[in-house]
Design a protein around this motif. Structure first.
Motif: not given
Length: 57
Positions: A2-6, A41-57
């Motif tokens: 999501x652009x907000x989390x990014x 923290x920012x890198x961890x948040x970014x990694x978390x969102x990448x993982x979430x995105x991988x499950x959505x695809x």
């Protein structure tokens, strides 16, 4: 991602980088460490969102 989390992740990384740079410039070890922590923290948040995105695809 999501652009907000990014945006939050990028802002946190930028804030951390600024804090680290200022801390080094004034010789404040605590501020330097806090800056590194904010970047992590920012890198961890970014990694978390990448993982979430991988499950959505």
């Amino acid at each position: 991602m999501s652009s907000t989390e990014k945006n939050k992740a990028h802002a946190e990384q930028a804030k951390g980088k600024l804090k680290e740079t200022v801390g080094r410039a004034v010789g404040n070890e605590r501020m330097t460490a806090e800056g590194r922590m904010d970047q992590a923290k920012g890198k961890a948040r970014h990694a978390k969102e990448d993982i979430k995105d991988s499950f959505r695809s």
